[in-house]
Design a protein around this motif. Structure first.
Motif, PDB file in Angstrom:
ATOM      1  N   VAL A 172      10.894  13.345   1.838  1.00  9.41           N
ATOM      2  CA  VAL A 172      10.606  12.516   3.013  1.00  9.41           C
ATOM      3  C   VAL A 172      11.617  12.820   4.110  1.00  9.41           C
ATOM      4  CG1 VAL A 172       9.515  10.654   1.697  1.00  9.41           C
ATOM      5  CG2 VAL A 172      11.987  10.596   2.077  1.00  9.41           C
ATOM      6  N   ILE A 173      11.265  12.444   5.329  1.00  8.91           N
ATOM      7  CA  ILE A 173      12.161  12.622   6.475  1.00  8.91           C
ATOM      8  C   ILE A 173      12.343  11.287   7.177  1.00  8.91           C
ATOM      9  CG2 ILE A 173      11.570  15.056   6.815  1.00  8.91           C
ATOM     10  CD1 ILE A 173       9.714  14.132   9.114  1.00  8.91           C
ATOM     11  N   PRO A 174      13.454  11.102   7.890  1.00  8.04           N
ATOM     12  CA  PRO A 174      13.679   9.850   8.610  1.00  8.04           C
ATOM     13  C   PRO A 174      12.516   9.544   9.553  1.00  8.04           C
ATOM     14  CG  PRO A 174      15.692  11.142   8.575  1.00  8.04           C
ATOM     15  CD  PRO A 174      14.601  12.024   8.033  1.00  8.04           C
ATOM     16  N   GLY A 175      12.088   8.283   9.533  1.00  5.31           N
ATOM     17  CA  GLY A 175      11.007   7.831  10.403  1.00  5.31           C
ATOM     18  C   GLY A 175       9.611   8.021   9.826  1.00  5.31           C
ATOM     19  N   GLN A 176       9.499   8.700   8.688  1.00  2.78           N
ATOM     20  CA  GLN A 176       8.197   8.942   8.077  1.00  2.78           C
ATOM     21  C   GLN A 176       7.599   7.647   7.513  1.00  2.78           C
ATOM     22  OE1 GLN A 176       8.244  12.024   5.085  1.00  2.78           O
ATOM     23  NE2 GLN A 176       6.267  11.417   4.247  1.00  2.78           N
ATOM     24  N   VAL A 177       6.296   7.483   7.650  1.00  4.08           N
ATOM     25  CA  VAL A 177       5.587   6.352   7.049  1.00  4.08           C
ATOM     26  C   VAL A 177       5.374   6.668   5.566  1.00  4.08           C
ATOM     27  CG1 VAL A 177       3.444   5.026   7.007  1.00  4.08           C
ATOM     28  CG2 VAL A 177       4.408   5.756   9.202  1.00  4.08           C
ATOM     29  N   VAL A 178       5.859   5.796   4.686  1.00  4.86           N
ATOM     30  CA  VAL A 178       5.699   6.013   3.247  1.00  4.86           C
ATOM     31  C   VAL A 178       4.757   5.001   2.611  1.00  4.86           C
ATOM     32  CG1 VAL A 178       7.899   7.214   2.934  1.00  4.86           C
ATOM     33  CG2 VAL A 178       7.819   4.706   2.737  1.00  4.86           C
ATOM     34  N   GLY A 179       4.389   4.000   3.371  1.00  2.93           N
ATOM     35  CA  GLY A 179       3.474   2.979   2.879  1.00  2.93           C
ATOM     36  C   GLY A 179       3.251   1.922   3.936  1.00  2.93           C
ATOM     37  N   SER A 180       2.632   0.834   3.526  1.00  3.33           N
ATOM     38  CA  SER A 180       2.402  -0.260   4.463  1.00  3.33           C
ATOM     39  C   SER A 180       2.291  -1.573   3.694  1.00  3.33           C
ATOM     40  CB  SER A 180       1.123  -0.023   5.287  1.00  3.33           C
ATOM     41  OG  SER A 180      -0.005   0.031   4.439  1.00  3.33           O
ATOM     42  N   VAL A 181       2.359  -2.649   4.445  1.00  4.97           N
ATOM     43  CA  VAL A 181       2.153  -3.989   3.895  1.00  4.97           C
ATOM     44  C   VAL A 181       0.966  -4.584   4.640  1.00  4.97           C
ATOM     45  CG1 VAL A 181       3.150  -6.267   3.532  1.00  4.97           C
ATOM     46  CG2 VAL A 181       4.606  -4.256   3.374  1.00  4.97           C
TER      47      VAL A 181
ATOM     48  N   CYS B 112       0.879  -1.177   0.000  1.00  2.00           N
ATOM     49  CA  CYS B 112       0.000   0.000   0.000  1.00  2.00           C
ATOM     50  C   CYS B 112       0.915   1.224   0.000  1.00  2.00           C
ATOM     51  CB  CYS B 112      -0.822   0.001   1.269  1.00  2.00           C
ATOM     52  SG  CYS B 112      -2.545   0.130   1.022  1.00  2.00           S
ATOM     53  N   ILE B 113       0.872   2.042  -1.041  1.00  5.39           N
ATOM     54  CA  ILE B 113       1.760   3.197  -1.179  1.00  5.39           C
ATOM     55  C   ILE B 113       1.074   4.448  -0.636  1.00  5.39           C
ATOM     56  CG2 ILE B 113       2.904   4.695  -2.858  1.00  5.39           C
ATOM     57  CD1 ILE B 113       3.282   2.170  -4.610  1.00  5.39           C
ATOM     58  N   ALA B 114       1.767   5.168   0.260  1.00  7.15           N
ATOM     59  CA  ALA B 114       1.212   6.383   0.862  1.00  7.15           C
ATOM     60  C   ALA B 114       1.907   7.652   0.372  1.00  7.15           C
ATOM     61  CB  ALA B 114       1.300   6.299   2.386  1.00  7.15           C
ATOM     62  N   VAL B 115       3.137   7.525  -0.119  1.00  6.33           N
ATOM     63  CA  VAL B 115       3.914   8.686  -0.573  1.00  6.33           C
ATOM     64  C   VAL B 115       4.333   8.448  -2.022  1.00  6.33           C
ATOM     65  CG1 VAL B 115       6.050   9.997  -0.229  1.00  6.33           C
ATOM     66  CG2 VAL B 115       4.741   9.230   1.746  1.00  6.33           C
TER      67      VAL B 115
END
Length: 76
Positions: free
Chosen positions: A66-75, A57-60
């Motif tokens: 982007v910044i370190p620790g940012q959520v960019v997607g999920s599985v 699942c793509i969020a970005v």
């Protein structure tokens, strides 16, 4: 659902980073540990691996900052 995060501690957080490319598309099945995206910091790239197996699942979007620790997607 398991979040995909931008890695921390691999580059100076003051440097601008961009999500360069997704190696899999939305909804594609990925395996835990496989590289799913690449981050570009200046002229160096860093890999983001899938934290679990499942559907991506793509969020970005590609080329977004982007910044370190940012959520960019999920599985899922």
């Amino acid at each position: 659902m398991t979040d995909i995060l931008v890695p921390r501690g691999q580059w100076d957080p003051d440097q601008e980073a961009a999500l360069a490319t997704w190696l899999y598309g939305e909804g594609e099945t990925v395996q835990k540990g496989v590289t799913v995206a690449e981050i570009m910091v200046e002229k160096t790239s860093f890999e983001i691996s899938a934290p679990a197996s499942g559907a991506l699942c793509i969020a970005v979007a590609e080329d977004e900052i982007v910044i370190p620790g940012q959520v960019v997607g999920s599985v899922q």
